[in-house]
Design an enzyme around this catalytic site. Structure first.
Site, mmCIF file in Angstrom:
data_model
loop_
_atom_site.group_PDB
_atom_site.id
_atom_site.type_symbol
_atom_site.label_atom_id
_atom_site.label_comp_id
_atom_site.label_asym_id
_atom_site.label_seq_id
_atom_site.Cartn_x
_atom_site.Cartn_y
_atom_site.Cartn_z
ATOM 1 N N ASP A 193 35.411 31.024 -21.862
ATOM 2 C CA ASP A 193 33.841 30.839 -21.811
ATOM 3 C C ASP A 193 33.457 29.504 -21.684
ATOM 4 O O ASP A 193 33.625 28.374 -22.587
ATOM 5 C CB ASP A 193 33.455 31.435 -23.113
ATOM 6 N N HIS A 216 34.474 26.060 -23.252
ATOM 7 C CA HIS A 216 35.410 25.312 -22.186
ATOM 8 C C HIS A 216 34.436 24.246 -21.639
ATOM 9 O O HIS A 216 34.697 23.682 -20.359
ATOM 10 C CB HIS A 216 35.812 26.230 -21.248
#
Ligand code: NAG
Length: 329
Positions: A193, A216
């Protein structure tokens, strides 16, 4: 004196009232939404959107999601083209995804939860929360904006979403600011994500004042899958606080020669890195990265040690203090 004040109000007030009544509001409650957190409100949202999208009013309509209520919605596809030049979507309540997605009906194989497409002139804002409830079996992006222009996305909170929180594709002039994007570290779905991801065909994107993490980070790409030509340009990301993200700002490309990365400035990156390698410029020999500027970077490891950098085939310059040292030429 009293009379004068009254006159003043009488003169001014009608102007405001007039403006308001010209700007139609499409409240999802008027289209049958329950807002109780478990009844499926998908149809009401679709109807409110369709009404706003086909509004013949000369001023911009607002689709309104009221505060202090929780709306359970299935994947939603908000499609333009719309008649009004601009549509506002004001989300003050909480939007949650159903716990059990097994009976979902999706227009595109369930890749997106909330998808705006072909909308020219869109503002999505409010004090509400978009909460995916962290269901790890979903392979969905929370909010996708594609083939749209002149989009403003501000002030919302994104929580526990399955994959990418905000995904931009083939859209121009997108302004994203003041978002809080968070998935707790113990959430089952934090792999894959990105807080915000931009893929092919995006240009003139301004992203600022974002709290992102864990997850991320913010990324451009992946670009150039199967050797395809993707163009992403004029992207500005500023004032972002990354907390516990696996990466900060990333540009991802596939290993082929179709994608050239150039004219990228990384400026004022301050903080700590859990990984020893805090800066990674990893470009291919066939398509080196050019015109890369690193300006005022100061990254240490979380333990207070010197961090490391990696540079493969990136060319450009450094300015100001750059720690860890990165040879660029
Ligand atoms: C930023 O978002 C928060 C949360 O919705 C809101 O309270 C605040 O007013 C927003 N600030 C600006 C400058 O828009």
């Amino acid at each position: 004196m009293e009379v004068r004040v009254l006159c003043f109000f009488l003169l001014i007030l009608p102007c405001f009232v007039k403006t308001e009544s010209n700007s139609p509001i499409y409240n999802v409650m008027d289209y049958g939404a329950h807002g109780d957190g478990h009844t499926d409100d998908t149809k009401a949202f679709m109807k409110a959107w369709e009404a706003a999208c086909s509004s013949s009013s000369s001023s911009s309509p607002t689709m309104h999601v009221p505060s202090e209520m929780t709306f359970m919605i299935q994947p939603l596809y908000f499609r333009g083209e719309c008649d009004p030049k601009q549509i506002d979507v004001e989300i003050n309540g909480n939007i949650i995804a159903p716990k059990d997605p097994s009976d979902w009906t999706c227009h595109d194989g369930c890749r997106e939860w909330i998808h705006f497409e072909h909308v020219d002139g869109l503002r999505v804002y409010g004090s509400g929360t978009i909460n995916g409830q962290g269901q790890k079996w979903w392979d969905l992006n929370a909010l996708k904006i594609s083939n749209s222009n002149n989009v403003y996305l501000t002030s919302l909170t994104f929580k526990d979403n399955p994959r990418v929180h905000v995904d931009l594709q083939s859209s121009k002039s997108v302004f994203i600011s003041n978002l809080s994007i968070d998935a707790p570290e113990d959430s089952p779905n934090t792999d894959g994500d990105d807080c915000i991801s931009m893929v092919d065909g995006s240009s003139n994107i301004q992203i600022s004042n974002i709290a992102c993490g864990p997850g991320h980070g913010i990324s451009v790409g992946s670009l150039g899958k199967h050797g395809a030509e993707d163009k992403v340009e004029d992207i500005h990301v500023s004032d972002v606080v990354f907390t516990g993200t696996t990466n900060g700002a990333r540009i991802k490309t596939w290993q082929n020669t179709a994608v050239q990365v150039s004219n990228v400035i990384f400026r004022e990156f301050l903080g700590t890195s859990k990984k020893e390698t805090a800066v990674m410029l990893d470009c291919s020999e066939a398509a080196p990265c050019t015109d890369i500027t690193l300006d005022n970077i100061y990254l240490r490891t979380t333990h207070g040690h010197n961090a490391k950098s990696v540079n493969n085939n990136a060319h450009g310059r450094t300015q100001g203090l750059v720690v860890p040292e990165i040879p660029l030429s």
